[in-house]
Design an enzyme around this catalytic site. Structure first.
Site, PDB file in Angstrom:
ATOM      1  N   ALA A  76       0.723  -1.277   0.050  1.00  0.00           N
ATOM      2  CA  ALA A  76       0.071  -0.044  -0.114  1.00  0.00           C
ATOM      3  C   ALA A  76       0.967   1.330   0.018  1.00  0.00           C
ATOM      4  O   ALA A  76       0.721   2.235  -0.543  1.00  0.00           O
ATOM      5  CB  ALA A  76      -0.892   0.087   1.287  1.00  0.00           C
ATOM      6  N   GLU A  77       1.915   1.306   0.898  1.00  0.00           N
ATOM      7  CA  GLU A  77       2.936   2.441   0.945  1.00  0.00           C
ATOM      8  C   GLU A  77       4.093   2.144   1.302  1.00  0.00           C
ATOM      9  O   GLU A  77       4.535   1.196   2.095  1.00  0.00           O
ATOM     10  CB  GLU A  77       2.419   3.363   2.070  1.00  0.00           C
ATOM     11  N   THR A  78       5.159   2.882   0.446  1.00  0.00           N
ATOM     12  CA  THR A  78       6.558   2.719   0.686  1.00  0.00           C
ATOM     13  C   THR A  78       6.892   4.217   1.185  1.00  0.00           C
ATOM     14  O   THR A  78       6.494   5.185   0.540  1.00  0.00           O
ATOM     15  CB  THR A  78       7.317   2.454  -0.515  1.00  0.00           C
TER      16      THR A  78
END
Length: 272
Positions: free
Chosen positions: A46-48
């Protein structure tokens, strides 16, 4: 060859396979934007989040989905602070993250071991529910608000859990008004098993069909619940199939506290 430290964290989780996945990558300085975006696409969670130290207890922080850079991300901020406190040995009382569009975000470790984040909570406005939105969601909300995202209220948690939206249609919809993100929908109902509110978050506009745990959504949800139900302290459950996440919130004026825990599930190096 460049090797970058890499931590994959389940955020808003008490054990592996709960909450939301984030990859945290400490850097000495930010790489070119196209490289940051390419790494996030390769990580495919979903997120880095990328963190760069700028002073004692201060880091610059940026967040990327596999498709876009986002202005605010709660679970990857929580995961970044978790890595600094628990993996990289930071011993201060608070971590200060400076961000491009959300200002300074402060994260403190509580005596319980949970982390408390201090985030902005933007204004909201009640809006009509259109037939187009109801068709895309596959059910008609009883109320809706515009703000950072589109917030849709349903009568029961069971309705929220049963939603099967048309994500292609949802991607192009949103709340009317400049600056409100399209294709990002928080759907919620008051109540749930030992919680005050149950929600889900669909984000095809950000390149994510459904997000398992969304801190930025909870900054809006906290304000909606305060205005609609006069509740400033909430125990929240985000009901993602197979995972799920618990997030505690407390609204304080134009700020909201988000409280949760995380676990590191992978540690290694990313090679460029």
């Amino acid at each position: 060859m460049t090797k970058i430290p890499f931590y994959q964290v389940d955020a808003f989780a008490s054990k592996p396979f709960e909450g939301n996945q984030a990859c945290i990558m400490p850097l000495e300085e930010f790489l070119p934007d196209e490289t940051l975006q390419a790494i996030a696409a390769e990580n495919n969670v979903a997120e880095t989040a990328y963190i760069v130290p700028t002073g004692e207890g201060v880091w610059n922080l940026r967040w990327f989905t596999p498709a876009v850079e986002v202005p605010l991300c709660g679970h990857a901020t929580l995961a970044s602070a978790h890595v600094l406190f628990n993996e990289l040995g930071f011993e201060g009382e608070a971590i200060h993250f400076d961000t491009v569009k959300s200002g300074r975000l402060v994260v403190r470790k509580l005596s319980s071991g949970a982390l408390e984040m201090d985030f902005p909570s933007a204004p909201i406005k009640e809006i009509p529910v259109t037939d187009e939105v109801a068709r895309a969601l596959g059910a008609r909300p009883v109320q809706a608000w515009g703000g950072m995202f589109y917030a849709a209220r349903f009568e029961t948690p069971e309705e929220v859990k049963a939603l099967t939206p048309d994500l292609k249609a949802l991607k192009d919809l949103g709340a009317p008004g400049e600056g409100w993100d399209r294709g990002n929908f928080g759907c919620f109902a008051a109540g749930g098993a030992e919680v005050d509110v149950t929600s889900r978050f669909f984000a095809p506009g950000s390149g994510i069909d459904e997000d398992p745990a969304t801190g930025s959504w909870h900054t809006m949800l906290a304000r909606v619940m305060s205005e609609r139900f006069e509740q400033n302290d909430l125990k929240c459950f985000q009901a993602y199939p197979g995972r799920g996440a618990f997030i505690d919130t407390r609204l304080e004026g134009d700020r909201v506290k988000l409280i949760g825990t995380s676990v590191t599930v992978i540690e290694g190096q990313f090679t460029l």
